[in-house]
Design a protein around this motif. Structure first.
Motif, PDB file in Angstrom:
ATOM      1  N   ASP A  76       0.831  -1.210   0.000  1.00 18.49           N
ATOM      2  CA  ASP A  76       0.000   0.000   0.000  1.00 18.49           C
ATOM      3  C   ASP A  76       0.864   1.259   0.000  1.00 18.49           C
ATOM      4  N   VAL A  77       1.917   1.233   0.796  1.00 19.44           N
ATOM      5  CA  VAL A  77       2.826   2.386   0.867  1.00 19.44           C
ATOM      6  C   VAL A  77       3.535   2.567  -0.474  1.00 19.44           C
ATOM      7  N   ARG A  78       3.969   1.473  -1.075  1.00 16.94           N
ATOM      8  CA  ARG A  78       4.656   1.558  -2.367  1.00 16.94           C
ATOM      9  C   ARG A  78       3.724   2.103  -3.444  1.00 16.94           C
ATOM     10  N   ARG A  83       1.777   6.574  -6.823  1.00 24.01           N
ATOM     11  CA  ARG A  83       0.628   7.346  -7.303  1.00 24.01           C
ATOM     12  C   ARG A  83       0.756   8.836  -6.975  1.00 24.01           C
ATOM     13  N   HIS A  84       1.183   9.155  -5.762  1.00 18.10           N
ATOM     14  CA  HIS A  84       1.205  10.556  -5.334  1.00 18.10           C
ATOM     15  C   HIS A  84       2.517  11.279  -5.621  1.00 18.10           C
ATOM     16  N   TYR A  85       3.612  10.556  -5.597  1.00 18.00           N
ATOM     17  CA  TYR A  85       4.914  11.213  -5.741  1.00 18.00           C
ATOM     18  C   TYR A  85       5.677  10.784  -6.977  1.00 18.00           C
ATOM     19  N   GLY A  86       5.151   9.844  -7.737  1.00 20.46           N
ATOM     20  CA  GLY A  86       5.771   9.440  -8.990  1.00 20.46           C
ATOM     21  C   GLY A  86       7.009   8.587  -8.848  1.00 20.46           C
ATOM     22  N   TYR A  87       7.202   7.953  -7.675  1.00 21.36           N
ATOM     23  CA  TYR A  87       8.360   7.087  -7.500  1.00 21.36           C
ATOM     24  C   TYR A  87       8.082   5.757  -8.178  1.00 21.36           C
ATOM     25  N   ASP A  88       8.846   5.464  -9.223  1.00 22.63           N
ATOM     26  CA  ASP A  88       8.650   4.219  -9.953  1.00 22.63           C
ATOM     27  C   ASP A  88       9.140   3.011  -9.173  1.00 22.63           C
ATOM     28  N   SER A  89      10.226   3.163  -8.491  1.00 20.05           N
ATOM     29  CA  SER A  89      10.779   2.022  -7.760  1.00 20.05           C
ATOM     30  C   SER A  89      11.043   2.414  -6.313  1.00 20.05           C
ATOM     31  N   VAL A  90      10.245   1.868  -5.435  1.00 24.44           N
ATOM     32  CA  VAL A  90      10.459   2.021  -4.000  1.00 24.44           C
ATOM     33  C   VAL A  90      10.718   0.621  -3.465  1.00 24.44           C
ATOM     34  N   GLY A  91      11.861   0.445  -2.866  1.00 23.13           N
ATOM     35  CA  GLY A  91      12.220  -0.869  -2.342  1.00 23.13           C
ATOM     36  C   GLY A  91      11.338  -1.281  -1.177  1.00 23.13           C
ATOM     37  N   ARG A  92      11.167  -2.570  -1.024  1.00 20.71           N
ATOM     38  CA  ARG A  92      10.324  -3.079   0.056  1.00 20.71           C
ATOM     39  C   ARG A  92      10.865  -2.664   1.411  1.00 20.71           C
TER      40      ARG A  92
END
Length: 118
Positions: A76-78, A83-92
């Protein structure tokens, strides 16, 4: 026809400022360094991930039925960060760390469940 001393003084002051500006040439007092730029990006990303965790917690609380715990996942956080900040890759691990911090700060142990501690 006499000249107005206030007008002449105003024009002279303007010319002095133009000459001073052309000599100064708009030099930057502190040039932008790559190190400071990287630090700013890291700070912004960390702050935005914490905000994404807050939004995910709030959304889970809104969707939970009366008397049921809200379930907040790292996914959900990823998704919220994407969606809100445009981060394509956020590590687990990065998302889980942000969720753990906000989970404990928001006192979610009483009404939420998460997989961030696994």
């Amino acid at each position: 026809m006499p000249h107005d001393p206030g007008g002449v003084l105003f024009i002279a002051l303007g010319l002095v400022l133009v000459v001073a500006g052309s000599l100064w040439r708009g030099r930057v007092l502190r040039p932008l360094s790559a190190e400071r730029a990287r630090a700013a990006v890291t700070r912004d990303r960390s702050r935005n991930l914490l905000r994404a965790a807050d939004m995910a917690i709030a959304e889970a609380r809104r969707q939970a039925a009366q008397g049921e715990p809200a379930i907040v996942t790292v996914g959900d956080v990823r998704r919220t960060a994407c969606r809100h900040y445009g981060y394509d890759s956020v590590g687990r691990e990065e998302a889980a760390a942000a969720l753990r911090r906000r989970f404990e700060a928001a006192d979610c142990r009483r009404d939420c469940m998460t997989d961030a501690f696994n």
